[in-house]
Design an enzyme around this catalytic site. Structure first.
Site, PDB file in Angstrom:
ATOM      1  N   HIS A 237      -3.056   7.676   2.456  1.00 32.69           N
ATOM      2  CA  HIS A 237      -3.701   6.498   1.876  1.00 32.69           C
ATOM      3  C   HIS A 237      -4.896   5.582   2.768  1.00 32.69           C
ATOM      4  O   HIS A 237      -4.394   5.350   3.979  1.00 32.69           O
ATOM      5  CB  HIS A 237      -2.366   5.515   1.807  1.00 32.69           C
ATOM      6  CG  HIS A 237      -3.017   4.165   1.334  1.00 32.69           C
ATOM      7  ND1 HIS A 237      -3.322   3.502   0.193  1.00 32.69           N
ATOM      8  CD2 HIS A 237      -3.122   2.991   2.162  1.00 32.69           C
ATOM      9  CE1 HIS A 237      -3.834   2.508   0.169  1.00 32.69           C
ATOM     10  NE2 HIS A 237      -3.587   1.998   1.433  1.00 32.69           N
TER      11      HIS A 237
ATOM     12  N   PHE B 154     -10.509  -4.679  -1.148  1.00 40.33           N
ATOM     13  CA  PHE B 154      -9.671  -4.158  -1.986  1.00 40.33           C
ATOM     14  C   PHE B 154     -10.238  -4.153  -3.314  1.00 40.33           C
ATOM     15  O   PHE B 154     -11.204  -5.041  -3.667  1.00 40.33           O
ATOM     16  CB  PHE B 154      -8.372  -5.116  -2.080  1.00 40.33           C
ATOM     17  CG  PHE B 154      -7.500  -4.914  -0.896  1.00 40.33           C
ATOM     18  CD1 PHE B 154      -6.316  -4.305  -1.123  1.00 40.33           C
ATOM     19  CD2 PHE B 154      -7.558  -5.694   0.160  1.00 40.33           C
ATOM     20  CE1 PHE B 154      -5.616  -3.884  -0.164  1.00 40.33           C
ATOM     21  CE2 PHE B 154      -6.715  -5.504   1.397  1.00 40.33           C
ATOM     22  CZ  PHE B 154      -5.742  -4.467   1.135  1.00 40.33           C
TER      23      PHE B 154
ATOM     24  N   CYS C 248       0.869  -1.296  -0.063  1.00 38.27           N
ATOM     25  CA  CYS C 248      -0.085   0.064   0.032  1.00 38.27           C
ATOM     26  C   CYS C 248       0.715   1.433  -0.072  1.00 38.27           C
ATOM     27  O   CYS C 248       0.265   2.392  -0.245  1.00 38.27           O
ATOM     28  CB  CYS C 248      -0.800   0.218   1.252  1.00 38.27           C
ATOM     29  SG  CYS C 248      -2.134  -1.322   1.023  1.00 38.27           S
TER      30      CYS C 248
ATOM     31  N   ASN D 149      -9.665  -0.115  -1.385  1.00 35.99           N
ATOM     32  CA  ASN D 149      -8.195  -0.019  -1.052  1.00 35.99           C
ATOM     33  C   ASN D 149      -7.578  -0.591  -2.504  1.00 35.99           C
ATOM     34  O   ASN D 149      -7.722  -1.638  -2.602  1.00 35.99           O
ATOM     35  CB  ASN D 149      -7.811  -0.754   0.181  1.00 35.99           C
ATOM     36  CG  ASN D 149      -6.417  -0.559   0.313  1.00 35.99           C
ATOM     37  OD1 ASN D 149      -5.664  -0.280  -0.468  1.00 35.99           O
ATOM     38  ND2 ASN D 149      -5.954  -0.750   1.691  1.00 35.99           N
TER      39      ASN D 149
END
Length: 427
Positions: free
Chosen positions: A347, A255, A204, A380
């Site tokens: 993030h 995700f 990430c 994500n």
């Protein structure tokens, strides 16, 4: 699994889903007044910069993004995932339903489709060696998304590909030699003497690492123009749910897939380039003794992840000191800059991390809006997500009086535990 039409057919209230999906698509289309479809460059009518770039400092000159065609509303994911993996465990289904609600994700894009599962049914079979099949899907998919994001970015930049001198390629989703950097350079028709850098399996924080590396290249090679591209897919980690692997459900709920790109350079050419963000200072730090908190292992069945429950706490305990180091680089040695005087591009690893960061730094409730919007709209997407956050941030700052806050931070966290941070200056 992720074929949107089949999900709609299986949903108990098709009219409500249709309304929700149309609303989502409308929101995405208008999210930054960007493109007429989701893939592509932002459709900006640039005004002359209110602030001049610092001589010699790297700036972001353009950005682009791309996604695979399968749009997955979160409301439809559970039924599709349980069906396509032939899961009969009601407790697992209920747990996934709870996770899907707590992630705050509303929509995601994914390479996985009904057609892929029909061609490779072994992907949904527990204990089957499938790394070869996964790479057959992932390797070309990530390069195709990277190409589309790069083309959108180059279009916004408005200059010839012959003027791109370096490429930095970031991905945790492909494995091969030569790597995706060469394949992408070939697909884009870039010069054969272009300087190439691959950054693999950073997770990430890879997007912010890519920005740091691109910044170093641009600042140490006057006149250079660096194409930074990130591209990710969840194909390597897709598998049937198993009580022995609880993190698989977190991955299924959180995700998504996609790509992003940016052009980085110093000394922007007046009248030809439109810098909007200066990369003033960048740093990286790992937390000793935490290397097992995020653990990823490549196996014959794909990649397996284990995530420690103490990850949000570890980030919370160390984030303020890290931020102070970055802020000090803007000349604020006495700590006069308040956290709420800055803009924040963080993030969005998950809502728990954002909430703890907000509480620890006592940020105003709107300071992480761009991160939360990116998480809601795309999930994500690993290394890509920071660019989706920054695109929202670009629009937000443009719409504020006098261009909004001048200084801000870009932050990302990943395996290590590793912190990546950049002191940003809005132009």
């Amino acid at each position: 699994m992720f074929e949107t039409v089949s999900y709609q057919r299986s949903h108990h209230n098709s009219s409500n889903l249709k309304s929700h999906t149309l609303s989502v698509i409308a929101n995405l289309a208008n999210m930054s007044q960007n493109n007429k479809n989701v893939n592509g460059a932002s459709n900006h009518s640039f005004q002359p910069s209110r602030r001049l770039p610092t001589p010699g400092k790297a700036t972001i000159l353009a950005m682009g993004k791309a996604f695979p065609p399968q749009l997955v509303p979160q409301d439809c994911l559970v039924e599709g995932y349980i069906r396509d993996t032939n899961c009969q465990d009601l407790a697992i289904k209920e747990k996934l339903e709870r996770l899907c609600k707590t992630t705050t994700v509303k929509t995601r894009y994914t390479v996985m489709s009904k057609e892929i599962l029909e061609k490779y049914p072994e992907l949904a079979t527990e204990g089957t060696p499938t790394i070869r099949q996964r790479l057959e899907i992932a390797n070309p998919a990530v390069v195709e998304m990277a190409k589309q994001a790069s083309q959108a970015c180059i279009k916004e930049w408005g200059r010839s590909t012959d003027e791109i001198t370096h490429i930095v390629y970031v991905s945790s989703s492909e494995i091969r030699l030569p790597g995706g950097d060469l394949h992408l350079a070939t697909e884009l028709g870039l010069r054969c003497d272009i300087g190439r850098v691959m950054l693999y399996f950073l997770g990430c924080y890879g997007g912010v690492t890519g920005l740091r590396v691109a910044k170093d290249i641009a600042e140490n090679n006057p006149g250079s123009r660096v194409l930074l591209t990130t591209s990710e897919t969840t194909i390597l980690g897709f598998r049937p749910p198993n009580n022995a692997r609880p993190y698989d459900l977190v991955g299924a709920a959180l995700f998504g897939d996609g790509a992003a790109a940016a052009i980085i350079g110093t000394e922007p050419i007046v009248g030809k380039e439109s810098p909007f963000m200066e990369l003033n200072f960048a740093t990286q730090q790992f937390l000793p003794g935490t290397k097992n908190v995020i653990d990823g292992r490549l196996t014959e069945e794909g990649i397996n992840f284990k995530l420690g429950r103490d990850l949000p706490e570890k980030i919370q305990d160390n984030i303020e000191e890290f931020c102070k180091k970055l802020i000090a680089k803007k000349g604020d040695q006495k700590g006069e800059t308040k956290y709420n005087d800055l803009f924040w591009a963080v993030h969005p690893g998950g809502p728990a991390i954002l909430n703890r960061l907000e509480n620890t730094l006592k940020l105003q409730s709107d300071k992480l809006d761009c991160s939360r919007r990116a998480l809601m709209d795309f999930g994500n997407v690993s290394s890509n997500t920071i660019f989706y956050v920054m695109e929202y941030m670009r629009e937000e700052l443009k719409n504020k009086k006098h261009g909004g806050e001048e200084w801000g931070l870009a932050l990302a966290f990943g395996p290590g535990i590793t912190f990546e941070g950049i002191l940003l200056r809005s132009l």
